[in-house]
Design a protein around this motif. Structure first.
Motif, short mmCIF file in Angstrom:
data_model
loop_
_atom_site.label_atom_id
_atom_site.label_comp_id
_atom_site.label_asym_id
_atom_site.label_seq_id
_atom_site.Cartn_x
_atom_site.Cartn_y
_atom_site.Cartn_z
N ALA A 203 -3.81 4.69 -3.13
CA ALA A 203 -3.96 4.56 -1.67
C ALA A 203 -3.72 5.88 -0.96
O ALA A 203 -4.26 6.11 0.13
N ALA A 204 -2.92 6.75 -1.57
CA ALA A 204 -2.67 8.06 -0.95
C ALA A 204 -3.91 8.94 -0.98
O ALA A 204 -4.01 9.89 -0.19
N TYR A 205 -4.86 8.64 -1.86
CA TYR A 205 -6.07 9.44 -1.98
C TYR A 205 -7.32 8.70 -1.50
O TYR A 205 -8.33 9.34 -1.18
N SER B 30 0.81 -1.22 0.00
CA SER B 30 0.00 0.00 0.00
C SER B 30 0.84 1.27 0.00
O SER B 30 0.33 2.34 -0.35
N PRO C 292 -8.13 6.10 1.32
CA PRO C 292 -7.66 5.30 2.45
C PRO C 292 -8.56 4.11 2.79
O PRO C 292 -8.12 3.18 3.47
N TYR C 293 -9.80 4.13 2.34
CA TYR C 293 -10.74 3.05 2.66
C TYR C 293 -10.49 1.86 1.75
O TYR C 293 -10.65 1.94 0.53
#
Length: 382
Positions: A322-324, A31, A326-327
């Motif tokens: 994943a940086a934008y 991630s 998070p879910y």
């Protein structure tokens, strides 16, 4: 199967197998940065758990489908026409997806010289890696299989009799003997057992020849009645296919850790896929009535770019998104949607265009063109 009928079931099996491989790789992607074998707390989709654990067996499903399709494609073809048509089928998507893989990995900091070398090896299907994408090794095995079949066609033409059936039995028999030798060496804890897992033995089709050979036998059964000897070969090759799958699952458990439930899971997936393949071949008209829609054909065609493009592209896409997002579940949906959309775009656009150019340039107009509805395959690849 008494007449030519598009095998819609194979389209569905292809897509299902590619999606299983996608889930398997997604379950191990990191991630924070592009990475493959990561610890559970570093994985973006570690929660996939057993859903993706046995997905790698989709590659073994592809090899059986490839044996079936290539046997059909080679039955009335010259060696030249067979190789040309295979090249037109394989290389356009390979080059496009390899270029995408190179681009995203350069963007994440891969040295240019390293990336260029890996791209070149992938583009020509070199038997020696490393490759720009982690799934290219299966295409190398496919290429070796194509060369083997072309040799059978060429030698058979010189001798005045077809050699495909005998060649399939030879390939499967040699592979079965090799796997049996490995099982003996492994059971006796001989050091050579680890050596036999090296890539050159895969390139020689010693590990996966039984899968290709099984597919070739299924094709012959669709064309004519099998002899008692050939029925025995079907049973023997199936047994050694299961042995290879078990060996691979146990080897993965030993090297990278995991759960032993991967063994029955992988075996169950492969056997279920074989059931659908057999139904697709011998009940093709029934399946066509229920699943004979244009989108099913398109799904089969997009399987190859999906398989080729999901690994490096998906591995780099995951930490970037994943940086934008998070879910986890929403991130999963986003990655899968983008990977599927990219495969569809490649299939509909540049791959189709390059294949058209290749056909116009390389396929002789006066040659008899024998088209088989099953020729929308691969991989086999995987």
């Amino acid at each position: 199967m008494t007449k030519k009928q598009h095998l819609y079931g194979l389209d569905l099996v292809r897509f299902g197998s590619a999606f299983l491989v996608l889930l398997f790789h997604l379950s191990t992607f990191g991630s924070a940065s592009p990475s493959y074998i990561t610890t559970m707390d570093e994985r973006a989709f570690g929660w996939l758990g057993w859903v993706g654990a046995g997905g790698w067996v989709g590659v073994e499903v592809f090899f059986v489908i490839s044996g079936f399709v290539i046997a059909a494609s080679a039955e009335k073809a010259t060696a030249r026409d067979f190789i040309v048509k295979r090249g037109i089928r394989v290389f356009p998507a390979l080059w496009i997806c390899s270029l995408i893989a190179l681009s995203v990995q350069l963007a994440w900091g891969m040295p240019l010289a390293e990336g260029a070398n890996a791209f070149f090896r992938s583009a020509i299907l070199s038997p020696q890696g490393p490759y720009i994408d982690g799934v290219v090794w299966t295409l190398v095995l496919e290429a070796v299989f194509y060369v083997y079949v072309a040799a059978l066609i060429l030698i058979g033409a010189r001798l005045g009799r077809p050699l495909l059936d005998a060649g399939g039995l030879l390939l499967g028999g040699v592979s079965a003997v090799f796997i049996a030798g490995y099982l003996i060496a492994s059971g006796m804890n001989l050091p050579i057992a680890d050596t036999l897992h090296r890539f050159p033995f895969k390139v020689a089709l010693l590990w996966h020849g039984v899968f290709f050979a099984l597919g070739m036998l299924i094709r012959k059964a669709a064309r004519t009645r099998l002899s008692a000897y050939e029925f025995g070969a079907v049973g023997l090759f199936t047994l050694f296919c299961l042995a290879e799958i078990t060996s691979r699952a146990l080897k993965g458990y030993e090297v990278v850790g995991g759960n032993l439930y991967e063994v029955p899971l992988a075996l169950g997936i492969w056997l279920a896929a074989m059931g659908v393949i057999i139904a697709s071949v011998f009940r093709s008209e029934f399946i066509a009535r229920h699943f004979g829609a244009p989108w099913v054909k398109k799904t089969g065609l997009m399987t190859y770019p999906l398989y080729l493009n999901h690994f490096a592209f998906g591995m780099c896409l995951t930490p970037w998104l994943a940086a934008y997002i998070p879910y986890g579940p929403l991130l999963f949906v986003a990655v899968v949607a983008i990977v599927l959309a990219a495969a569809w775009a490649i299939m509909s656009g540049p791959e189709a265009w390059l294949q058209t150019v290749g056909r116009k340039a390389l396929i002789r107009r006066k040659a008899q063109v024998v088209r088989f509805p099953e020729e929308t395959d691969l991989p086999h690849a995987a």
